[in-house]
Every structure is written in C-alpha cells, then in structure tokens.
Design a protein around this motif. Structure first.
Motif, PDB file in Angstrom:
ATOM      1  N   PRO A  13       0.785  -1.235   0.000  1.00 34.10           N
ATOM      2  CA  PRO A  13       0.000   0.000   0.000  1.00 34.10           C
ATOM      3  C   PRO A  13       0.815   1.283   0.000  1.00 34.10           C
ATOM      4  CG  PRO A  13       0.163  -0.827   2.226  1.00 34.10           C
ATOM      5  CD  PRO A  13       0.919  -1.811   1.352  1.00 34.10           C
ATOM      6  N   TYR A  14       2.141   1.191   0.091  1.00 32.79           N
ATOM      7  CA  TYR A  14       2.947   2.402   0.295  1.00 32.79           C
ATOM      8  C   TYR A  14       3.232   3.140  -1.000  1.00 32.79           C
ATOM      9  CZ  TYR A  14       3.716   1.620   5.242  1.00 32.79           C
ATOM     10  OH  TYR A  14       3.533   1.490   6.587  1.00 32.79           O
ATOM     11  N   ARG A  15       3.121   4.498  -0.908  1.00 33.34           N
ATOM     12  CA  ARG A  15       3.371   5.376  -2.054  1.00 33.34           C
ATOM     13  C   ARG A  15       4.305   6.505  -1.623  1.00 33.34           C
ATOM     14  NH1 ARG A  15       1.476   1.534  -3.750  1.00 33.34           N
ATOM     15  NH2 ARG A  15      -0.366   1.215  -5.049  1.00 33.34           N
ATOM     16  N   LEU A  16       5.192   6.898  -2.510  1.00 33.83           N
ATOM     17  CA  LEU A  16       6.150   7.959  -2.215  1.00 33.83           C
ATOM     18  C   LEU A  16       5.439   9.293  -2.019  1.00 33.83           C
ATOM     19  CD1 LEU A  16       9.134   8.915  -2.019  1.00 33.83           C
ATOM     20  CD2 LEU A  16       9.016   9.338  -4.495  1.00 33.83           C
ATOM     21  N   VAL A  17       5.788   9.979  -0.938  1.00 31.26           N
ATOM     22  CA  VAL A  17       5.277  11.323  -0.670  1.00 31.26           C
ATOM     23  C   VAL A  17       6.301  12.368  -1.078  1.00 31.26           C
ATOM     24  CG1 VAL A  17       4.477  12.915   1.116  1.00 31.26           C
ATOM     25  CG2 VAL A  17       3.838  10.496   1.232  1.00 31.26           C
ATOM     26  N   GLU A  18       7.538  12.172  -0.632  1.00 29.64           N
ATOM     27  CA  GLU A  18       8.579  13.157  -0.919  1.00 29.64           C
ATOM     28  C   GLU A  18       9.943  12.533  -0.677  1.00 29.64           C
ATOM     29  OE1 GLU A  18       8.037  17.558  -0.157  1.00 29.64           O
ATOM     30  OE2 GLU A  18       9.467  17.075   1.437  1.00 29.64           O
ATOM     31  N   ALA A  19      10.939  13.058  -1.373  1.00 29.72           N
ATOM     32  CA  ALA A  19      12.324  12.635  -1.172  1.00 29.72           C
ATOM     33  C   ALA A  19      13.159  13.836  -0.743  1.00 29.72           C
ATOM     34  CB  ALA A  19      12.882  12.031  -2.453  1.00 29.72           C
ATOM     35  N   ARG A  20      14.121  13.562   0.144  1.00 26.72           N
ATOM     36  CA  ARG A  20      15.022  14.597   0.640  1.00 26.72           C
ATOM     37  C   ARG A  20      16.462  14.098   0.532  1.00 26.72           C
ATOM     38  NH1 ARG A  20      13.047  19.710   3.096  1.00 26.72           N
ATOM     39  NH2 ARG A  20      10.837  19.568   2.553  1.00 26.72           N
ATOM     40  N   ILE A  21      17.399  15.036   0.518  1.00 33.12           N
ATOM     41  CA  ILE A  21      18.808  14.671   0.468  1.00 33.12           C
ATOM     42  C   ILE A  21      19.547  15.365   1.605  1.00 33.12           C
ATOM     43  CG2 ILE A  21      19.390  16.528  -1.171  1.00 33.12           C
ATOM     44  CD1 ILE A  21      21.418  14.501  -2.407  1.00 33.12           C
ATOM     45  N   GLY A  22      20.294  14.556   2.373  1.00 23.45           N
ATOM     46  CA  GLY A  22      21.057  15.070   3.501  1.00 23.45           C
ATOM     47  C   GLY A  22      22.548  14.919   3.271  1.00 23.45           C
ATOM     48  N   GLU A  23      23.305  14.917   4.368  1.00 22.24           N
ATOM     49  CA  GLU A  23      24.759  14.854   4.270  1.00 22.24           C
ATOM     50  C   GLU A  23      25.252  13.507   3.763  1.00 22.24           C
ATOM     51  OE1 GLU A  23      26.679  15.947   7.910  1.00 22.24           O
ATOM     52  OE2 GLU A  23      25.146  17.459   8.367  1.00 22.24           O
ATOM     53  N   THR A  24      24.577  12.431   4.150  1.00 26.63           N
ATOM     54  CA  THR A  24      25.071  11.088   3.838  1.00 26.63           C
ATOM     55  C   THR A  24      24.084  10.240   3.055  1.00 26.63           C
ATOM     56  OG1 THR A  24      24.224  10.208   5.933  1.00 26.63           O
ATOM     57  CG2 THR A  24      26.484  11.075   5.930  1.00 26.63           C
ATOM     58  N   HIS A  25      22.787  10.625   3.068  1.00 29.03           N
ATOM     59  CA  HIS A  25      21.744   9.770   2.505  1.00 29.03           C
ATOM     60  C   HIS A  25      20.701  10.573   1.745  1.00 29.03           C
ATOM     61  CE1 HIS A  25      23.324   6.909   5.448  1.00 29.03           C
ATOM     62  NE2 HIS A  25      22.563   5.965   4.924  1.00 29.03           N
ATOM     63  N   ARG A  26      19.996   9.850   0.890  1.00 28.55           N
ATOM     64  CA  ARG A  26      18.680  10.290   0.434  1.00 28.55           C
ATOM     65  C   ARG A  26      17.642   9.638   1.339  1.00 28.55           C
ATOM     66  NH1 ARG A  26      17.596  10.764  -6.046  1.00 28.55           N
ATOM     67  NH2 ARG A  26      19.303  12.167  -6.559  1.00 28.55           N
ATOM     68  N   TYR A  27      16.576  10.384   1.619  1.00 25.98           N
ATOM     69  CA  TYR A  27      15.508   9.897   2.475  1.00 25.98           C
ATOM     70  C   TYR A  27      14.198   9.937   1.688  1.00 25.98           C
ATOM     71  CZ  TYR A  27      19.094  11.153   5.860  1.00 25.98           C
ATOM     72  OH  TYR A  27      20.285  11.278   6.529  1.00 25.98           O
ATOM     73  N   TYR A  28      13.529   8.807   1.617  1.00 23.18           N
ATOM     74  CA  TYR A  28      12.266   8.703   0.895  1.00 23.18           C
ATOM     75  C   TYR A  28      11.168   8.403   1.913  1.00 23.18           C
ATOM     76  CZ  TYR A  28      15.470   8.007  -3.051  1.00 23.18           C
ATOM     77  OH  TYR A  28      16.481   8.133  -3.981  1.00 23.18           O
ATOM     78  N   VAL A  29      10.154   9.245   1.970  1.00 26.33           N
ATOM     79  CA  VAL A  29       9.050   9.058   2.912  1.00 26.33           C
ATOM     80  C   VAL A  29       7.829   8.569   2.141  1.00 26.33           C
ATOM     81  CG1 VAL A  29       7.566  10.143   4.627  1.00 26.33           C
ATOM     82  CG2 VAL A  29       9.963  10.836   4.429  1.00 26.33           C
ATOM     83  N   LEU A  30       7.281   7.433   2.580  1.00 25.91           N
ATOM     84  CA  LEU A  30       6.144   6.810   1.919  1.00 25.91           C
ATOM     85  C   LEU A  30       4.975   6.716   2.899  1.00 25.91           C
ATOM     86  CD1 LEU A  30       8.961   5.378   0.834  1.00 25.91           C
ATOM     87  CD2 LEU A  30       7.365   4.007  -0.485  1.00 25.91           C
TER      88      LEU A  30
END
Length: 412
Positions: free
Chosen positions: A65-82
């Motif tokens: 059931p999970y769908r991507l809401v937004e992606a962010r980029i930090g110092e070491t990683h990309r973060y994907y919130v679903l």
C-alpha cells in the motif's frame, strides 16, 4: 487493559527472571511517564544499498500500500518518505549517497555470510510518536537505554533534535526512534533539501502503481499487520523485556512451534482498535541454541537464519482485507495477481478460511533490495487470535528451506 492482571496467551514457559521483571517494567513505565509521552508507532525505517532505492520503491508500489510522498537529500543519505493510510505508520527508506558508505550497521552486516553481500541493506527499526524527544531521553537514559548522539554515528538522521534513535540493541540489532513532530512535516524533521526524482525514476514508479491498479489489488492490501525479528535462542526474554522498556506495548503471549523447535512471541499496543495503527512486534527464537541442538538435530531454521544473516528483521506482514472476489478469498487473489506480475513466493498460501474465524498467510521470497520477506495475511471472519501454530510452522519451514547456507554455497 489492566496489565497488572493480564495473563499472557500461549504455552511457552518463561523463566522466573522474566516473570519477575515484566510487571516491574510495566510499573516503571507508568512511574517514569513513558506511557504518557510515547504513543503509537509513527514509522518503520529501512535502509537499502546505494542505487537500490527507486527499484525498492517500485517493488513496494506493486506489492503493497505504500506510495512515495517526498524525497530529501542530507549529508550522507537520500531519504524517501512513503505513506499508506493517514493513520498508519509511514515507511522511511534510507539510501546512502555513495557506494562505499560505512557505519556501524555496515560493520554488523559484514560479520554474517548472507548479510555481507549487501552490507548497507537492513531494516533499521521503528519510530514512535512522542510528546517530547528530550523527555523520552530523560525517562529512558536512567534505565540504561542508550541513545545516539552527534559524533557517535556517521548518519545525522539518528541524532536529530526532533527525531532521535537508540543505539543498536545488543539483542535484536534494531533501533527504536522517537519523534515529537509530524512525520509528514519533513522541514521540521530536518532531513535536508527536497530532491526531485528524474523523469525515468518517476516513470518507473508510475508504471508500478499502474500495474497494481490493472491487476485489481490496490484496494485489497492495507497497512502493516506486524513485523517479526529473528533472534538467537538465548536472547528471547531479554529482547522482549528491553523492547517493552522502550515502548508502550505489552507482552501478548508466546507459543511453542514444536515442529520448528522455535517459539513465536508477540508484543502489541494495548490502546488501539486496529493493529495496523501501531503494528505488533513479534520476536522469533529457537528453543535451543545451535550447539545444544546438535545432540538431537531438530529443525532450527530460526537459529540458522540468525547465524547466517545476524539478528535482524525477518519479515513485514501486510494485511489483506477479508472477503472474496468471486469464489476466491482475497489473499488467494492477491497472490495470484502478484505471481502474474512476477513476484515469487515461498510454497503456497497456508490456512483455511471457510465458515469459522481463521487465518490465511503466505511469505514472498525475500526482496533483492531490502532482504525482507513480505507476508500477506488475511484475518478471516474477524479472527481474534494473533496466529495459528500450523500456519507459523509451515511458513517457518518454507522460509528456512530458502535461507540455507552451507560451506559457502547458497542453496536456492
């Protein structure tokens, strides 16, 4: 629920040590205020290898059931919130920015033959909603729960002011996180700058969403029902007591799965009307350690899994809405459609759902991106128990046959 008078379910006998400290942990939680300042599970966190995130998001879009809401980029990683349903936990996917990224999670994975193939691929842990991150630390640090602080870990995700995590558990190798802001407010979380996916990446996700829609399963797969960690035989009671120290769950009970020489131990949230709002946490362990088991040579797929992959999350279970499509139970329909789309499963659907309340369940093969198995579970006719022994035995056997490792060779 009155935890002081609740009698755990099941036939698994616990030690006097466990029986003494379980009520004391409940009492201390109340006294320290933890039950008041920590609420439902807000998210689960999975890390994948560099370059695997979008493929994993596409896999999730087909299978659940999970769908991507937004992606962010930090110092070491990309973060994907679903997100699935608004009231259900979010799924946060971490992807290192470089192929050579290394932290303590990498180093743990490198210790185990089947985990070392993807050393950054791991289920990290859960995040719980809290009234105040600092108040949680103040409540738990006197209880010898250790938190990650800046300078102690490479990834600043674990040491934010509004989102903080414990160190890796010695018993489960999982973390527990706490946040005092809405996980949909990525600015407040401080996860870095917004990053836009490329047109090819967006097309891949759109095609995955469309495929699930075309096969008619998007309205049948709901939220997470439970997640199950596999641990060593000697860690069972300690892992449960440690987890119940950190979160407002209770020990629902434990059953021996004699055919697999293991036990299934369930913790749940006492104050919700739907487990999908704060999914159950399950701990599975062998009944005897491997070296003792060598006298009797009983099955030990759980102990073998831990020896080969390390203590870690084994599977996440997705609830399938109870019902039929024509004469076919929904979980059977979902599995048939997913199989047509290329998803591989271990064995077949187990359990019966006729006129009486019961369960139907199945394991997928483990993901090439997260190493997690996806379970599909249909709780038929308002089944109130958590699991059935026969189903668990069959699922454990199927997973064990797929996860064997001998003399440096993986047997498919």
């Amino acid at each position: 629920m009155d935890l002081a008078t609740y009698t755990p379910m099941g036939d698994k006998k616990n030690s006097d040590f466990f029986n003494e400290y379980l009520p004391r942990i409940y009492e201390r939680r109340e006294q320290s205020g933890l039950n008041q300042i920590v609420g439902n599970m807000a998210a689960v966190v999975v890390q994948v290898e560099h370059g695997d995130a979008v493929n994993y998001l596409a896999e999730l879009a087909v299978m659940g059931p999970y769908r991507l809401v937004e992606a962010r980029i930090g110092e070491t990683h990309r973060y994907y919130v679903l997100k699935s349903q608004p009231e259900f936990p979010r799924l946060i996917v971490l992807e290192p920015l470089t192929p050579g990224y290394e932290d303590n999670i990498t180093r743990w994975n490198l210790l185990y033959p089947l985990a070392s193939k993807k050393p950054n691929c791991r289920y990290i842990g859960e995040v719980y909603k809290a009234e105040s991150v600092s108040a949680v630390r103040e409540a738990l640090e006197p209880q010898n729960i250790r938190f990650s602080y800046p300078g102690e870990t490479v990834n600043p995700f674990y040491t934010g002011k509004r989102l903080t995590f414990t160190t890796l558990s010695d018993h489960t190798y999982n973390k527990v996180g706490y946040t005092d802001v809405d996980l949909d407010d990525l600015v407040a979380l401080g996860l870095g700058d917004v990053v836009k996916l490329s047109s090819d990446e967006l097309e891949k996700l759109d095609k995955a969403h469309a495929l699930q829609e075309e096969h008619g399963i998007s309205d049948l797969v709901l939220g997470l029902d439970h997640m199950a960690t596999r641990i060593l035989s000697g860690d069972r009671e300690d892992a449960i007591l440690e987890y119940l120290t950190m979160v407002p769950y209770y020990f629902w009970g434990a059953y021996n799965i004699h055919e697999m020489n293991s036990s299934t131990n369930v913790t749940r949230h006492p104050d919700i009307d739907d487990d999908k709002k704060s999914p159950a946490r399950v701990f599975t362990a062998n009944n005897t350690p491997s070296y003792v088991n060598s006298f009797d040579n009983l099955p030990m797929p759980t102990e073998d899994f831990v020896r080969n992959f390390g203590r870690r999350m084994h599977h996440m279970a997705v609830a399938v809405i109870d019902g039929h499509i024509a004469e076919e139970k929904n979980v059977d329909y979902v599995v048939r459609q997913l199989s047509d789309m290329g998803t591989k499963f271990l064995a077949h659907v187990v359990g019966e759902c006729k006129d009486d309340p019961n369960l139907k369940q199945i394991f997928s093969k483990s993901s090439a991106y997260s190493s997690l198995i996806t379970e599909y579970i249909e709780r038929c006719h308002h089944y109130e128990g958590f699991f059935t022994r026969d189903n668990v035995a069959a699922l454990t056997a199927a997973a064990g046959a797929d996860e064997r490792y001998e003399h440096g060779h993986v047997f498919d």
